[in-house]
Design a protein around this motif. Structure first.
Motif, PDB file in Angstrom:
ATOM      1  N   ASP A  32       0.825  -1.212   0.000  1.00  0.00           N
ATOM      2  CA  ASP A  32       0.000   0.000   0.000  1.00  0.00           C
ATOM      3  C   ASP A  32       0.863   1.268   0.000  1.00  0.00           C
ATOM      4  N   ASP A  33       1.920   1.261   0.808  1.00  0.00           N
ATOM      5  CA  ASP A  33       2.739   2.463   0.977  1.00  0.00           C
ATOM      6  C   ASP A  33       3.572   2.812  -0.256  1.00  0.00           C
ATOM      7  N   ALA A  34       4.102   1.814  -0.946  1.00  0.00           N
ATOM      8  CA  ALA A  34       4.959   2.109  -2.112  1.00  0.00           C
ATOM      9  C   ALA A  34       4.195   2.882  -3.187  1.00  0.00           C
ATOM     10  N   PRO A  35       3.013   2.414  -3.625  1.00  0.00           N
ATOM     11  CA  PRO A  35       2.291   3.225  -4.615  1.00  0.00           C
ATOM     12  C   PRO A  35       1.794   4.556  -4.047  1.00  0.00           C
ATOM     13  N   ARG A  36       1.501   4.582  -2.748  1.00  0.00           N
ATOM     14  CA  ARG A  36       1.092   5.841  -2.106  1.00  0.00           C
ATOM     15  C   ARG A  36       2.206   6.883  -2.249  1.00  0.00           C
ATOM     16  N   MET A  37       3.435   6.450  -2.022  1.00  0.00           N
ATOM     17  CA  MET A  37       4.561   7.379  -2.155  1.00  0.00           C
ATOM     18  C   MET A  37       4.840   7.692  -3.621  1.00  0.00           C
ATOM     19  N   GLY A  38       4.625   6.726  -4.500  1.00  0.00           N
ATOM     20  CA  GLY A  38       4.750   7.006  -5.930  1.00  0.00           C
ATOM     21  C   GLY A  38       3.769   8.070  -6.368  1.00  0.00           C
ATOM     22  N   LYS A  39       2.539   7.969  -5.868  1.00  0.00           N
ATOM     23  CA  LYS A  39       1.514   8.974  -6.191  1.00  0.00           C
ATOM     24  C   LYS A  39       1.895  10.322  -5.601  1.00  0.00           C
ATOM     25  N   ALA A  40       2.438  10.328  -4.387  1.00  0.00           N
ATOM     26  CA  ALA A  40       2.868  11.582  -3.766  1.00  0.00           C
ATOM     27  C   ALA A  40       3.958  12.249  -4.608  1.00  0.00           C
ATOM     28  N   LEU A  41       4.853  11.449  -5.155  1.00  0.00           N
ATOM     29  CA  LEU A  41       5.887  11.998  -6.035  1.00  0.00           C
ATOM     30  C   LEU A  41       5.262  12.503  -7.334  1.00  0.00           C
ATOM     31  N   ALA A  42       4.330  11.741  -7.880  1.00  0.00           N
ATOM     32  CA  ALA A  42       3.645  12.158  -9.110  1.00  0.00           C
ATOM     33  C   ALA A  42       2.879  13.462  -8.885  1.00  0.00           C
ATOM     34  N   ASP A  43       2.279  13.607  -7.702  1.00  0.00           N
ATOM     35  CA  ASP A  43       1.552  14.839  -7.382  1.00  0.00           C
ATOM     36  C   ASP A  43       2.478  16.054  -7.354  1.00  0.00           C
ATOM     37  N   ARG A  44       3.762  15.807  -7.158  1.00  0.00           N
ATOM     38  CA  ARG A  44       4.762  16.884  -7.203  1.00  0.00           C
ATOM     39  C   ARG A  44       5.284  17.089  -8.628  1.00  0.00           C
ATOM     40  N   SER A  45       4.684  16.383  -9.583  1.00  0.00           N
ATOM     41  CA  SER A  45       5.075  16.451 -11.002  1.00  0.00           C
ATOM     42  C   SER A  45       6.517  15.996 -11.234  1.00  0.00           C
ATOM     43  N   ILE A  46       6.948  15.019 -10.449  1.00  0.00           N
ATOM     44  CA  ILE A  46       8.303  14.501 -10.587  1.00  0.00           C
ATOM     45  C   ILE A  46       8.360  13.542 -11.774  1.00  0.00           C
ATOM     46  N   GLN A  47       9.369  13.753 -12.597  1.00  0.00           N
ATOM     47  CA  GLN A  47       9.630  12.863 -13.714  1.00  0.00           C
ATOM     48  C   GLN A  47      11.071  12.399 -13.595  1.00  0.00           C
ATOM     49  N   LEU A  48      11.237  11.099 -13.519  1.00  0.00           N
ATOM     50  CA  LEU A  48      12.567  10.533 -13.341  1.00  0.00           C
ATOM     51  C   LEU A  48      13.247  10.263 -14.681  1.00  0.00           C
TER      52      LEU A  48
END
Length: 164
Positions: A32-48
Motif C-alpha cells: 500500500d505504501d509504495a504506490p502511495r509514495m509514488g503517487k505523492a511523487l507524481a503529485d509533485r510532477s516529478i519525472q525521473l
C-alpha cells in the motif's frame, strides 16, 4: 543541476521463514505504501530520468510500484546488486557513476544505509527514514561525478504517514 531522490524500501514481510533476507517480499502495508509514495511523487510532477534499485525483492518491488505511479517503464529500472549490502560510501560511488544525461535519479535501498547516505549528503539531519520514506536533494552540479555534501541542498522529505 541534478536532483537525487533517496528512498527506503517499503515495509517487508517476515512471514516466510524459508526465504533468505534478500528474497523477502513486501507485506500488505508495504504494497500500500509504495504506490502511495509514488503517487505523492507524481503529485509533485516529478519525472525521473533514472531509477536504480537494490536487487532485493522488497526494494525492487518498491521501485516497480513507484515507477508505475510515475509512468516510468519497469524495464528501465536499473538493478544494482551492490546496493543490497552497501555502505554509505558505496552509494556515493554508485551515484557518482550515474550517466550525466540523467538530470534526476531515484535510488531505492535499505536502512540504515539509506538514512546514513542521506545524512552524508544533506545539510539537514534526518533521524531515521521510515519504510517507504523519500528524501529529495538538489545538487548544484553538472556531472554526477561531482556529488558532494558541499554541492547539495535539502529539498524535501516525505513518508507514508503524511498521506494516510
Amino acid at each position: 543541476m541534478k536532483t537525487l531522490y533517496l528512498m527506503r524500501h517499503a515495509k517487508s514481510s517476515w512471514s516466510f521463514d524459508d526465504l533468505s533476507d534478500h528474497d523477502r517480499p513486501l507485506n500488505e502495508r508495504g504494497r500500500d505504501d509504495a504506490p502511495r509514495m509514488g503517487k505523492a511523487l507524481a503529485d509533485r510532477s516529478i519525472q525521473l530520468d533514472l531509477l536504480v534499485s537494490s536487487s532485493a525483492v522488497r526494494a525492487l518491488s518498491t521501485a516497480a510500484l513507484v515507477a508505475k505511479e510515475l509512468g516510468y517503464p519497469n524495464e528501465r529500472i536499473e538493478v544494482q546488486e551492490r546496493i543490497y549490502r552497501a555502505e554509505p560510501n558505496d552509494l556515493l560511488d554508485i551515484v557518482r557513476k550515474l550517466p550525466d544525461t540523467a538530470g534526476s535519479a531515484l535510488l531505492v535501498g535499505h536502512n540504515n544505509t539509506i538514512t546514513d547516505f542521506a545524512n552524508l549528503l544533506s545539510p539537514n539531519q534526518i533521524d531515521e527514514m521510515p519504510t517507504a520514506a523519500v528524501v529529495c536533494l538538489q545538487l548544484n552540479i553538472d556531472s554526477w561525478q561531482d556529488t558532494d555534501r558541499a554541492t547539495t541542498e535539502f529539498y524535501f522529505y516525505d513518508y507514508p504517514g503524511n498521506h494516510q
